[in-house]
Motif scaffolding. Structure first.
Motif, PDB file in Angstrom:
ATOM      1  N   LYS A 281       0.828  -1.201   0.000  1.00  0.00           N
ATOM      2  CA  LYS A 281       0.000   0.000   0.000  1.00  0.00           C
ATOM      3  C   LYS A 281       0.868   1.259   0.000  1.00  0.00           C
ATOM      4  CE  LYS A 281      -4.225  -1.724   0.276  1.00  0.00           C
ATOM      5  NZ  LYS A 281      -5.263  -1.432  -0.740  1.00  0.00           N
ATOM      6  N   GLN A 282       1.970   1.217   0.760  1.00  0.00           N
ATOM      7  CA  GLN A 282       2.893   2.354   0.770  1.00  0.00           C
ATOM      8  C   GLN A 282       3.432   2.618  -0.631  1.00  0.00           C
ATOM      9  OE1 GLN A 282       5.993   1.863   3.699  1.00  0.00           O
ATOM     10  NE2 GLN A 282       4.564   1.311   5.333  1.00  0.00           N
ATOM     11  N   CYS A 283       3.827   1.539  -1.332  1.00  0.00           N
ATOM     12  CA  CYS A 283       4.354   1.691  -2.700  1.00  0.00           C
ATOM     13  C   CYS A 283       3.297   2.320  -3.609  1.00  0.00           C
ATOM     14  CB  CYS A 283       4.784   0.337  -3.259  1.00  0.00           C
ATOM     15  SG  CYS A 283       6.262  -0.355  -2.475  1.00  0.00           S
ATOM     16  N   ASP A 284       2.057   1.835  -3.523  1.00  0.00           N
ATOM     17  CA  ASP A 284       0.993   2.359  -4.375  1.00  0.00           C
ATOM     18  C   ASP A 284       0.788   3.854  -4.141  1.00  0.00           C
ATOM     19  OD1 ASP A 284       0.499  -0.034  -5.621  1.00  0.00           O
ATOM     20  OD2 ASP A 284      -1.067  -0.669  -4.218  1.00  0.00           O
ATOM     21  N   GLU A 285       0.756   4.273  -2.878  1.00  0.00           N
ATOM     22  CA  GLU A 285       0.480   5.686  -2.577  1.00  0.00           C
ATOM     23  C   GLU A 285       1.663   6.575  -2.944  1.00  0.00           C
ATOM     24  OE1 GLU A 285      -1.273   6.499   1.161  1.00  0.00           O
ATOM     25  OE2 GLU A 285      -2.730   4.858   1.016  1.00  0.00           O
ATOM     26  N   VAL A 286       2.882   6.050  -2.796  1.00  0.00           N
ATOM     27  CA  VAL A 286       4.058   6.818  -3.208  1.00  0.00           C
ATOM     28  C   VAL A 286       4.049   7.021  -4.715  1.00  0.00           C
ATOM     29  CG1 VAL A 286       6.568   6.716  -3.452  1.00  0.00           C
ATOM     30  CG2 VAL A 286       5.497   6.172  -1.252  1.00  0.00           C
ATOM     31  N   ILE A 287       3.753   5.970  -5.475  1.00  0.00           N
ATOM     32  CA  ILE A 287       3.698   6.060  -6.938  1.00  0.00           C
ATOM     33  C   ILE A 287       2.612   7.043  -7.352  1.00  0.00           C
ATOM     34  CG2 ILE A 287       3.158   4.763  -9.041  1.00  0.00           C
ATOM     35  CD1 ILE A 287       4.415   2.294  -7.629  1.00  0.00           C
ATOM     36  N   ALA A 288       1.445   6.961  -6.694  1.00  0.00           N
ATOM     37  CA  ALA A 288       0.342   7.880  -7.010  1.00  0.00           C
ATOM     38  C   ALA A 288       0.757   9.325  -6.740  1.00  0.00           C
ATOM     39  CB  ALA A 288      -0.897   7.511  -6.190  1.00  0.00           C
ATOM     40  N   SER A 289       1.519   9.548  -5.661  1.00  0.00           N
ATOM     41  CA  SER A 289       1.979  10.905  -5.328  1.00  0.00           C
ATOM     42  C   SER A 289       2.903  11.448  -6.412  1.00  0.00           C
ATOM     43  CB  SER A 289       2.691  10.892  -3.977  1.00  0.00           C
ATOM     44  OG  SER A 289       3.244  12.162  -3.685  1.00  0.00           O
TER      45      SER A 289
ATOM     46  N   THR B  12      13.425  14.433 -14.125  1.00  0.00           N
ATOM     47  CA  THR B  12      14.354  13.329 -13.923  1.00  0.00           C
ATOM     48  C   THR B  12      14.291  12.815 -12.495  1.00  0.00           C
ATOM     49  OG1 THR B  12      15.838  14.247 -15.604  1.00  0.00           O
ATOM     50  CG2 THR B  12      16.772  12.634 -14.070  1.00  0.00           C
ATOM     51  N   THR B  13      14.272  13.756 -11.575  1.00  0.00           N
ATOM     52  CA  THR B  13      14.228  13.358 -10.164  1.00  0.00           C
ATOM     53  C   THR B  13      12.946  12.596  -9.837  1.00  0.00           C
ATOM     54  OG1 THR B  13      15.556  15.279  -9.565  1.00  0.00           O
ATOM     55  CG2 THR B  13      14.306  14.219  -7.800  1.00  0.00           C
ATOM     56  N   LEU B  14      11.811  13.139 -10.315  1.00  0.00           N
ATOM     57  CA  LEU B  14      10.529  12.476 -10.027  1.00  0.00           C
ATOM     58  C   LEU B  14      10.459  11.098 -10.694  1.00  0.00           C
ATOM     59  CD1 LEU B  14       8.031  15.479 -10.366  1.00  0.00           C
ATOM     60  CD2 LEU B  14       8.562  14.201  -8.283  1.00  0.00           C
ATOM     61  N   ASN B  15      10.913  11.016 -11.945  1.00  0.00           N
ATOM     62  CA  ASN B  15      10.863   9.731 -12.647  1.00  0.00           C
ATOM     63  C   ASN B  15      11.753   8.686 -11.967  1.00  0.00           C
ATOM     64  OD1 ASN B  15       9.006   9.912 -14.791  1.00  0.00           O
ATOM     65  ND2 ASN B  15      10.425  11.153 -15.989  1.00  0.00           N
ATOM     66  N   THR B  16      12.930   9.131 -11.509  1.00  0.00           N
ATOM     67  CA  THR B  16      13.833   8.196 -10.822  1.00  0.00           C
ATOM     68  C   THR B  16      13.215   7.698  -9.531  1.00  0.00           C
ATOM     69  OG1 THR B  16      15.761   9.308 -11.766  1.00  0.00           O
ATOM     70  CG2 THR B  16      16.117   7.927  -9.817  1.00  0.00           C
ATOM     71  N   ALA B  17      12.615   8.622  -8.779  1.00  0.00           N
ATOM     72  CA  ALA B  17      11.982   8.230  -7.515  1.00  0.00           C
ATOM     73  C   ALA B  17      10.800   7.299  -7.764  1.00  0.00           C
ATOM     74  CB  ALA B  17      11.523   9.470  -6.766  1.00  0.00           C
ATOM     75  N   LYS B  18      10.033   7.619  -8.815  1.00  0.00           N
ATOM     76  CA  LYS B  18       8.890   6.770  -9.138  1.00  0.00           C
ATOM     77  C   LYS B  18       9.364   5.366  -9.552  1.00  0.00           C
ATOM     78  CE  LYS B  18       5.081   6.312 -12.443  1.00  0.00           C
ATOM     79  NZ  LYS B  18       4.430   6.868 -13.634  1.00  0.00           N
ATOM     80  N   GLU B  19      10.456   5.308 -10.353  1.00  0.00           N
ATOM     81  CA  GLU B  19      10.970   4.017 -10.796  1.00  0.00           C
ATOM     82  C   GLU B  19      11.416   3.164  -9.619  1.00  0.00           C
ATOM     83  OE1 GLU B  19      14.259   2.170 -13.955  1.00  0.00           O
ATOM     84  OE2 GLU B  19      14.448   4.249 -13.260  1.00  0.00           O
ATOM     85  N   ARG B  20      12.033   3.796  -8.596  1.00  0.00           N
ATOM     86  CA  ARG B  20      12.472   3.045  -7.419  1.00  0.00           C
ATOM     87  C   ARG B  20      11.268   2.498  -6.654  1.00  0.00           C
ATOM     88  NH1 ARG B  20      17.909   3.841  -6.356  1.00  0.00           N
ATOM     89  NH2 ARG B  20      17.730   3.308  -4.131  1.00  0.00           N
ATOM     90  N   ALA B  21      10.225   3.297  -6.582  1.00  0.00           N
ATOM     91  CA  ALA B  21       9.010   2.837  -5.888  1.00  0.00           C
ATOM     92  C   ALA B  21       8.343   1.689  -6.652  1.00  0.00           C
ATOM     93  CB  ALA B  21       8.039   3.999  -5.709  1.00  0.00           C
ATOM     94  N   GLU B  22       8.285   1.828  -7.996  1.00  0.00           N
ATOM     95  CA  GLU B  22       7.676   0.772  -8.799  1.00  0.00           C
ATOM     96  C   GLU B  22       8.489  -0.520  -8.704  1.00  0.00           C
ATOM     97  OE1 GLU B  22       5.472   3.301 -12.367  1.00  0.00           O
ATOM     98  OE2 GLU B  22       7.574   2.708 -12.584  1.00  0.00           O
ATOM     99  N   THR B  23       9.837  -0.401  -8.745  1.00  0.00           N
ATOM    100  CA  THR B  23      10.684  -1.586  -8.625  1.00  0.00           C
ATOM    101  C   THR B  23      10.503  -2.251  -7.275  1.00  0.00           C
ATOM    102  OG1 THR B  23      12.294  -0.570 -10.131  1.00  0.00           O
ATOM    103  CG2 THR B  23      13.043  -2.438  -8.800  1.00  0.00           C
ATOM    104  N   ALA B  24      10.428  -1.430  -6.231  1.00  0.00           N
ATOM    105  CA  ALA B  24      10.218  -1.983  -4.883  1.00  0.00           C
ATOM    106  C   ALA B  24       8.906  -2.748  -4.809  1.00  0.00           C
ATOM    107  CB  ALA B  24      10.231  -0.857  -3.860  1.00  0.00           C
ATOM    108  N   LYS B  25       7.851  -2.171  -5.404  1.00  0.00           N
ATOM    109  CA  LYS B  25       6.557  -2.857  -5.409  1.00  0.00           C
ATOM    110  C   LYS B  25       6.684  -4.212  -6.104  1.00  0.00           C
ATOM    111  CE  LYS B  25       1.781  -2.461  -7.010  1.00  0.00           C
ATOM    112  NZ  LYS B  25       0.799  -1.650  -7.753  1.00  0.00           N
TER     113      LYS B  25
END
Length: 783
Positions: free
Chosen positions: A219-227, A418-431
């Motif tokens: 759930k944390q991953c989903d909400e981080v990605i949504a943010s 770039t920063t947002l995409n990198t952070a999003k990619e890390r969250a998606e990979t973690a999920k």
């Protein structure tokens, strides 16, 4: 169970009912080529093989062999029928119904269709066929005869279950997904454990969603990605334009094309045709089987082979196994086609974004115009069904330039994006990493089950190999013994069956002049391979010694010389003294030899007339070939021929008689020993008979002067009248006297009391032979 008779009516060469009377005895049937001998064998095969003949297994015989089984001139109203009577009085009737399907009735106490054809019938064409087969086919042919067919079925079912489990669980696919994810994890996070990744997500979650209460990691991953998605959506048009280009650049078109080509290459290596259609039919085969009710035999919708309804399910499993590699390649191609379709759709949807409108208008004025028109007109879903090479080339020529242009446009990304995409990619990979825990458990569970099934299959295979080896060792002992009888010389020895390395294989080994050979095809001549085929059949038949079933031989000595033909029947007499043997032959000399050698109380002899036309069918001759009756039949029309025929009977009979009586002859060089005529041998037998030939008179053996005189009289006429018949004319009366005299001479050697020849029974002394009752005796020790 011994056969009493085989009767055929309008079946193969038979017309009106023709019966082979056996009376439970063994029998030798003579007939020229085409006389119809094999029709009786066909009748037995029809019953043993559920209404089919192997020789008619071709496209011209019809679906149910209806174009080959009935007599071609069968009148309307007549039925094709086979009737097999057993010595116990039961009768099995087989025929062909109006819908061309076979039918059988009767003989409830004799389960004849369960007899092993390979241990019961041996045809001329079958003798060397086994030798020439590949080792895998030898294995398939022998396994049922070794009583291990059920084990092989179990092992094959386990192998198919193993493949089906892998297919249903998608183990290979999931393993690939996990491997791809592992690589992505190393790229994004480096070498860290799950705890570290969870801590990073927790920190990001608290920073991005500070007002929300703590939730589980997914759930944390989903909400981080949504943010992060919300922040990216709120950026300027320039940022959004970059995101669209980035999406097009990462569409994966190249991977989709290469995946399809790789799968196509695997499929192209196969010689199978209509792969997609056949695999689709196999998947739907279970539904097809549900509709099978009354049909006894159907055409397999996948391969076109005729299959019994009862065996259809197993046949489909076997087909799926045979095409398993193609199935995997086909699935790979379907997956790659789906990926390519999705990639093209991603490119097309990205180029349709309002944020690229200005760029599209500008590009339509330049080199990309044609490519933009192509992507606009194409339907991505088309690539889910068809992806021929010409279509793949279109994708490379039109779609790839657009992807390359998108890569160029997204090369310089705004820092914030770039920063947002990198952070999003890390969250998606973690999920994906935490979601893979369930996949790992599924794979582990599936692998445990598959491993268990593999172990079971290996255990059954070990059982098959162990039992096969035990059975083959026993059969090989018989093969060696029989071979040594047929070939007393030791040039070729140690003939045996053996199990080569690997499963599902049996082959034949031997030692050839001291050199071990892995196959008889390396060195053995056709005649020796023929003998070897006979040895294997006899050994298999002997392994069924407890079953009182007949042995049927159809022209099996055609490629053997005279010496080996004699040896073959010595083997049969010694190896199967209690079995009923039915022999069909077109070899007149061998038939004559057998009539002289075999006990007529146990054996009967019959002959067929030459075949004239289908309407007459198979007919029995009233006179046996090589008999004095046949010679007498020539008296009125050809007295010279009648006299010469009588001499040929003596020429054929005397060598065997002289051998049985151990008559000593002067040694001659070369083949002259074997070419002595009836006169030379008869003269020596008559001369020795004065001391050797005895007959009981008042219970005491006395010189059989009357018998010796009959031999001498025949010898005189052979020298005079028979010789004159070959070079000049002879009167019918003279030819008749020659025939009667020769017949009387041979009759002296057969006891009138017990009906056996003088050499039939060994006496206690090694110096003489005698008939069964001892009324006639030949004291060869006095010669």
């Amino acid at each position: 169970m011994r056969l009493d008779s085989i009767e055929l009516a309008w079946f193969r060469g038979a017309a009106d009912p023709v019966k082979l009377d056996l009376g439970g005895r063994s029998c030798v049937v003579f007939g020229k080529n085409g006389a119809g001998k094999s029709s009786f064998v066909d009748g037995v095969e029809f019953v043993l093989k559920d209404g089919k003949l192997q020789q008619l297994a071709h496209e011209y015989s019809g679906r149910y062999q209806e174009k080959g089984l009935p007599n071609t001139k069968r009148p309307k109203g007549k039925t094709t029928q086979i009737q097999i009577a057993f010595k116990n009085g039961e009768v099995l009737t087989a025929g062909i119904k109006t819908n061309n399907l076979p039918e059988m009735s009767g003989a409830n106490g004799v389960d004849m269709p369960s007899w092993d054809y390979g241990r019961t019938v041996l045809r001329q064409t079958d003798v060397t066929a086994f030798i020439e087969e590949a080792k895998g086919r030898k294995y398939s042919a022998l396994l049922p005869l070794l009583g291990l067919h059920e084990f092989e079925v179990a092992a094959e079912n386990l192998r198919q279950l193993h493949r089906e489990l892998e297919k249903q669980a998608k183990v290979q696919f999931k393993r690939g997904q996990l491997a791809t994810l592992a690589q992505k994890r190393r790229t994004v996070f480096g070498v860290v454990d799950d705890t570290s990744i969870a801590s990073e997500i927790m920190a990001t979650y608290q920073a991005e969603c500070p007002k929300d209460t703590a939730k589980e990691i997914m759930k944390q991953c989903d909400e981080v990605i949504a943010s992060f998605d919300a922040k990216l959506a709120s950026l300027s048009d320039r940022h959004r334009r970059y995101s669209v280009f980035k999406s097009i650049a990462e569409a994966g078109v190249t991977n989709g094309v290469s995946g399809i080509r790789s799968a196509n290459a695997k499929l192209a290596e196969s010689s199978e045709t209509l792969i997609a259609e056949r695999l689709a039919v196999l998947d739907a085969a279970a539904d097809f089987r549900e509709g099978l009710t009354t049909e006894k035999e159907v055409d397999c919708p996948a391969c076109g082979t005729k299959v019994l309804t009862a065996d259809f399910a197993q046949h489909i499993v076997a087909e799926q196994g045979r095409l398993a590699v193609l199935t995997e390649a086909f699935d790979e191609r379907k997956s790659a086609m789906s990926d390519l379709s999705s990639s093209i759709r991603r490119v097309k949807e990205g180029l349709g974004s309002p944020f690229l409108k200005a760029w599209i208008e500008e590009s339509n004025k330049g080199a990309l115009k044609q490519h933009l028109e192509w992507i606009e007109s194409c339907n991505p879903d088309d690539f889910r069904e068809k992806a021929e090479e010409v279509k793949l080339q279109e994708v490379e020529e039109n779609c790839q330039p657009l992807v390359e242009a998108a890569k160029t446009e997204s090369a310089q990304a705004p820092d914030e994006v770039t920063t947002l995409n990198t952070a999003k990619e890390r969250a998606e990979t973690a999920k994906q990493v935490f979601a893979s825990t369930a996949v790992l458990a599924e794979v582990a569970n599936a692998e445990a089950i598959i491993g268990y099934v593999e172990a079971l299959e290996a255990s059954v295979r070990d059982q098959i190999r162990a039992r096969s080896q035990s059975a083959i060792d026993g059969i090989s002992g018989d093969i060696k013994a029989i071979w040594n009888v047929l070939h007393p010389a030791k040039a070729i020895t140690d003939v045996k069956l053996y199990l080569p390395q690997g499963d599902k294989a049996i082959d034949i080994g031997l030692t050839f002049y001291g050199t071990e050979q892995a196959s008889p095809r390396l060195t053995l001549s056709e005649g020796y391979r023929h003998c070897l085929g006979l040895c294997i059949f006899f050994a298999l038949a002997k392994s069924e010694a407890k079953a009182d079933r007949p042995i049927i031989l159809d022209d099996v000595v055609i490629s053997l010389d005279k010496e080996h033909r004699g040896m073959v029947f010595n083997v049969l007499k010694d190896l199967f003294p209690d079995r009923q043997i039915i022999v069909f032959t077109h070899d007149r000399d061998w038939f004559t030899d057998l009539r002289q050698q075999l006990d007529r109380s146990l054996w009967s002899f019959k002959a067929l007339l030459p075949y004239e036309k289908p309407e007459l069918g198979i007919r029995w001759a009233t006179e046996l070939p090589g008999s004095f009756e046949e010679a007498e039949a020539k008296l009125s029309s050809d007295p010279r021929g009648a006299a010469n025929f009588a001499r040929s009977i003596m020429d054929g009979s005397m060598p065997m008689i002289a051998e049985k009586l151990q008559v000593r002859m002067p040694y001659l060089r070369g083949e002259h020993n074997d070419r002595r005529g009836g006169h030379v041998l008869l003269s020596q037998v008559a001369g020795n008979g004065k001391k050797c030939f005895q007959k009981k008179v008042s219970g005491a053996p006395q010189p059989f002067s009357e018998g010796v005189k009959a031999l001498e009289d025949a010898d005189k006429l052979l020298v005079t009248w028979a010789n004159r018949a070959s070079h000049d004319d002879i009167e019918p009366a003279e030819a008749k006297q020659l025939i009667d005299t020769c017949r009387k001479a041979l009759a002296q050697l057969r006891c009138t009391t017990c009906g056996k020849d003088v050499w039939f029974s060994e006496a206690t002394s090694p110096e003489w032979v005698q008939c069964t009752c001892g009324n006639l005796r030949w004291r060869y020790g006095k010669s």
